[in-house]
Structure formats: structure tokens, C-alpha cells
Motif scaffolding. Structure first.
Motif, PDB file in Angstrom:
ATOM      1  N   GLY A  82      29.919  48.124  54.368  1.00  0.00           N
ATOM      2  CA  GLY A  82      30.729  47.362  53.423  1.00  0.00           C
ATOM      3  C   GLY A  82      30.381  47.669  51.981  1.00  0.00           C
ATOM      4  O   GLY A  82      31.271  47.820  51.128  1.00  0.00           O
ATOM      5  N   ALA A  83      29.086  47.775  51.681  1.00  0.00           N
ATOM      6  CA  ALA A  83      28.657  48.077  50.314  1.00  0.00           C
ATOM      7  C   ALA A  83      29.139  49.457  49.879  1.00  0.00           C
ATOM      8  O   ALA A  83      29.562  49.653  48.735  1.00  0.00           O
ATOM      9  CB  ALA A  83      27.135  47.991  50.213  1.00  0.00           C
ATOM     10  N   CYS A 127      31.837  51.011  51.064  1.00  0.00           N
ATOM     11  CA  CYS A 127      33.287  50.872  50.845  1.00  0.00           C
ATOM     12  C   CYS A 127      33.579  50.239  49.495  1.00  0.00           C
ATOM     13  O   CYS A 127      34.463  50.694  48.755  1.00  0.00           O
ATOM     14  CB  CYS A 127      33.908  50.014  51.949  1.00  0.00           C
ATOM     15  SG  CYS A 127      34.125  50.852  53.514  1.00  0.00           S
ATOM     16  N   ASN A 128      32.829  49.195  49.171  1.00  0.00           N
ATOM     17  CA  ASN A 128      33.024  48.488  47.914  1.00  0.00           C
ATOM     18  C   ASN A 128      32.798  49.416  46.711  1.00  0.00           C
ATOM     19  O   ASN A 128      33.608  49.464  45.778  1.00  0.00           O
ATOM     20  CB  ASN A 128      32.068  47.295  47.854  1.00  0.00           C
ATOM     21  CG  ASN A 128      32.335  46.392  46.676  1.00  0.00           C
ATOM     22  OD1 ASN A 128      33.444  46.330  46.156  1.00  0.00           O
ATOM     23  ND2 ASN A 128      31.323  45.680  46.241  1.00  0.00           N
ATOM     24  N   GLN A 129      31.709  50.157  46.753  1.00  0.00           N
ATOM     25  CA  GLN A 129      31.390  51.050  45.633  1.00  0.00           C
ATOM     26  C   GLN A 129      32.371  52.215  45.539  1.00  0.00           C
ATOM     27  O   GLN A 129      32.784  52.606  44.432  1.00  0.00           O
ATOM     28  CB  GLN A 129      29.961  51.581  45.778  1.00  0.00           C
ATOM     29  CG  GLN A 129      28.884  50.510  45.661  1.00  0.00           C
ATOM     30  CD  GLN A 129      28.924  49.782  44.326  1.00  0.00           C
ATOM     31  OE1 GLN A 129      29.110  50.391  43.277  1.00  0.00           O
ATOM     32  NE2 GLN A 129      28.786  48.469  44.360  1.00  0.00           N
ATOM     33  N   GLY A 144      35.607  50.914  44.096  1.00  0.00           N
ATOM     34  CA  GLY A 144      35.454  50.710  42.662  1.00  0.00           C
ATOM     35  C   GLY A 144      35.486  52.021  41.892  1.00  0.00           C
ATOM     36  O   GLY A 144      36.127  52.126  40.837  1.00  0.00           O
ATOM     37  N   LEU A 196      33.646  42.865  51.264  1.00  0.00           N
ATOM     38  CA  LEU A 196      33.153  44.184  50.871  1.00  0.00           C
ATOM     39  C   LEU A 196      34.074  45.331  51.276  1.00  0.00           C
ATOM     40  O   LEU A 196      33.967  46.424  50.700  1.00  0.00           O
ATOM     41  CB  LEU A 196      31.767  44.430  51.470  1.00  0.00           C
ATOM     42  CG  LEU A 196      30.654  43.495  50.995  1.00  0.00           C
ATOM     43  CD1 LEU A 196      29.342  43.845  51.678  1.00  0.00           C
ATOM     44  CD2 LEU A 196      30.497  43.537  49.481  1.00  0.00           C
ATOM     45  N   MET A 197      34.943  45.110  52.255  1.00  0.00           N
ATOM     46  CA  MET A 197      35.823  46.194  52.704  1.00  0.00           C
ATOM     47  C   MET A 197      37.290  45.929  52.362  1.00  0.00           C
ATOM     48  O   MET A 197      37.913  46.693  51.630  1.00  0.00           O
ATOM     49  CB  MET A 197      35.675  46.411  54.215  1.00  0.00           C
ATOM     50  CG  MET A 197      34.308  46.859  54.646  1.00  0.00           C
ATOM     51  SD  MET A 197      34.254  47.143  56.441  1.00  0.00           S
ATOM     52  CE  MET A 197      32.499  47.095  56.729  1.00  0.00           C
ATOM     53  N   GLU A 216      39.015  43.555  50.550  1.00  0.00           N
ATOM     54  CA  GLU A 216      39.460  43.276  49.178  1.00  0.00           C
ATOM     55  C   GLU A 216      39.393  44.505  48.273  1.00  0.00           C
ATOM     56  O   GLU A 216      40.384  44.842  47.615  1.00  0.00           O
ATOM     57  CB  GLU A 216      38.667  42.105  48.585  1.00  0.00           C
ATOM     58  CG  GLU A 216      39.243  41.556  47.282  1.00  0.00           C
ATOM     59  CD  GLU A 216      38.896  42.400  46.069  1.00  0.00           C
ATOM     60  OE1 GLU A 216      39.767  42.575  45.192  1.00  0.00           O
ATOM     61  OE2 GLU A 216      37.755  42.900  45.996  1.00  0.00           O
ATOM     62  N   PRO A 217      38.258  45.224  48.215  1.00  0.00           N
ATOM     63  CA  PRO A 217      38.225  46.395  47.334  1.00  0.00           C
ATOM     64  C   PRO A 217      39.182  47.502  47.762  1.00  0.00           C
ATOM     65  O   PRO A 217      39.830  48.135  46.915  1.00  0.00           O
ATOM     66  CB  PRO A 217      36.776  46.876  47.390  1.00  0.00           C
ATOM     67  CG  PRO A 217      36.038  45.940  48.238  1.00  0.00           C
ATOM     68  CD  PRO A 217      36.967  44.929  48.803  1.00  0.00           C
ATOM     69  N   ASN A 221      42.879  39.720  45.681  1.00  0.00           N
ATOM     70  CA  ASN A 221      42.013  38.542  45.754  1.00  0.00           C
ATOM     71  C   ASN A 221      42.707  37.355  46.403  1.00  0.00           C
ATOM     72  O   ASN A 221      42.073  36.584  47.127  1.00  0.00           O
ATOM     73  CB  ASN A 221      41.513  38.172  44.354  1.00  0.00           C
ATOM     74  CG  ASN A 221      40.274  38.946  43.958  1.00  0.00           C
ATOM     75  OD1 ASN A 221      39.152  38.568  44.295  1.00  0.00           O
ATOM     76  ND2 ASN A 221      40.475  40.049  43.260  1.00  0.00           N
TER      77      ASN A 221
END
Length: 201
Positions: free
Chosen positions: A17-18, A20-22, A25, A159-160, A162-163, A191
Motif C-alpha cells: 500500500g505504501a 502504491c501511495n508513493q 503521488g 493507501l491503494m 484513494e491515491p 476522497n
């Protein structure tokens, strides 16, 4: 053994998840810079930073409290207290974010004159004001799910989904020529949908 396996699964899911988030972004940053230019990217970054700060103020430490007390009351087999903690935590955080959002929406013209000195930031800040309650609702609801000894909703939704949804909607709206307004609309849409999923979870 089951606890170790659960810890490993949760840690692995959080890591994915982290990442995917990064990556999402980074993708949004590159997309805005390439299609809209560095100036628009700077405006997006400033608006996003304002949302992050107001989000922390909205949660006011209640996120950690919800996680802890949901877990405590579940261990005590007290479902009534669990429901009470969840409802109170979500009501307080979402209510405070609504007040902050309303204040930001109407104060945006003044802020861009006095603080940012860029009149083109009015619309992004107003989109942030509209997005803030949904983002806070998502964060507080996902904190409550973590009290159930699972990281799945937090990782999958927060973490997955929404971003990645924000990245996809941003790319779609930019391709249709909506500019910075489209990127801010993508932030709002992702969101709101993620908040609804978090409440269901």
C-alpha cells in the motif's frame, strides 16, 4: 504462529500500500508538471499541504484514540462502547473538519492576498475546503477499522484505492483540458468515494 503470520500479512499489505501511495503521488506530480507546468504544480502542492495541515487539526489526536479504545472495548467484549467510540470519534473529527472547511472556503480570497500572494490559488483552496471533510471522515473511519486487528481496509482503501483513483481521475480530467481545476476535482472525487468505502468498512 497465527499471530506471526497475521503480522507478516499486515506488514506486507502495508508495504504494498505504501508503495502504491508513493508511486501514485509521483505519477500525479509528473503528470501535472508535464501537462500543466511547474507553476501549476506549485499551486497544487501548496493546496495539498494546506489540506494535510487542516486534516491533522481536524483529527486532533482522536485517530490514535479511536484505534486504541476500539481495540480495548472489543477485548472487553463491549460492543456498545465500541459503537459509541466510533460514532463519537467520527462525529467530532468530521464536525471539526466541516467547520475548518467552511472557514477556509470563505477565507480563501483573503489568504491568497495576505499569505500566498497568488490569486490563482483561490479555486484550489476552495476545492481543499470541500475535500477536507471527506478526507477526515476516511481517516477516522479507517482508524476505527484498525482497532479490529486488521490493516486490510486501511491499506486497500487509504493507501491503494484513494491515491490510484486520484491518479486515474487526474489523468482523465487533464486529458480533457480541465487544467488545475480538474486536478483539484480529482482530489475531491477520490476522497469522497474513499470516505464512503471507509464508512462501509
Amino acid at each position: 504462529d497465527s499471530q506471526i503470520l497475521g503480522l507478516a500479512r499486515g506488514g506486507g499489505l502495508n508495504l504494498i500500500g505504501a508503495v502504491c501511495n508513493q508511486l501514485a503521488g509521483l505519477g500525479i506530480t509528473l503528470l501535472i508538471a508535464r501537462e500543466l507546468g511547474r507553476a501549476q504544480l506549485g499551486r497544487y502542492a501548496q493546496a495539498y499541504a494546506v489540506m494535510a495541515i487542516l486534516g491533522l487539526l481536524s483529527l486532533s489526536g482522536l485517530r490514535t484514540g479511536m484505534l486504541r479504545f476500539v481495540a480495548v472495548h472489543r477485548a472487553e467484549r463491549d460492543p456498545g462502547s465500541v459503537r459509541g467510540v466510533v460514532r463519537l470519534g467520527i462525529a467530532l473529527t468530521t464536525g471539526s473538519s466541516l467547520l475548518l472547511g467552511i472557514g477556509l472556503f470563505f477565507a480563501a480570497p483573503w489568504l491568497v492576498d495576505v499569505v500566498f500572494h497568488d490569486e490563482r490559488l483561490v479555486v484550489p483552496l476552495q476545492f481543499v475546503a470541500l475535500t477536507l471533510p471527506a478526507a477526515t471522515l476516511m481517516d477516522s473511519a479507517l482508524a476505527a477499522t484498525q482497532g479490529y486487528r486488521t490493516m486490510k481496509p486501511y491499506a486497500v482503501i487509504g493507501l491503494m484505492f484513494e491515491p490510484l483513483a486520484r491518479l486515474g481521475v487526474t489523468a482523465l480530467l487533464i486529458s480533457r483540458g480541465t487544467g488545475l481545476r480538474g486536478t483539484m476535482a480529482a482530489l475531491l472525487v477520490s476522497n469522497v468515494v474513499a470516505a464512503l468505502l471507509a464508512v462501509v468498512a
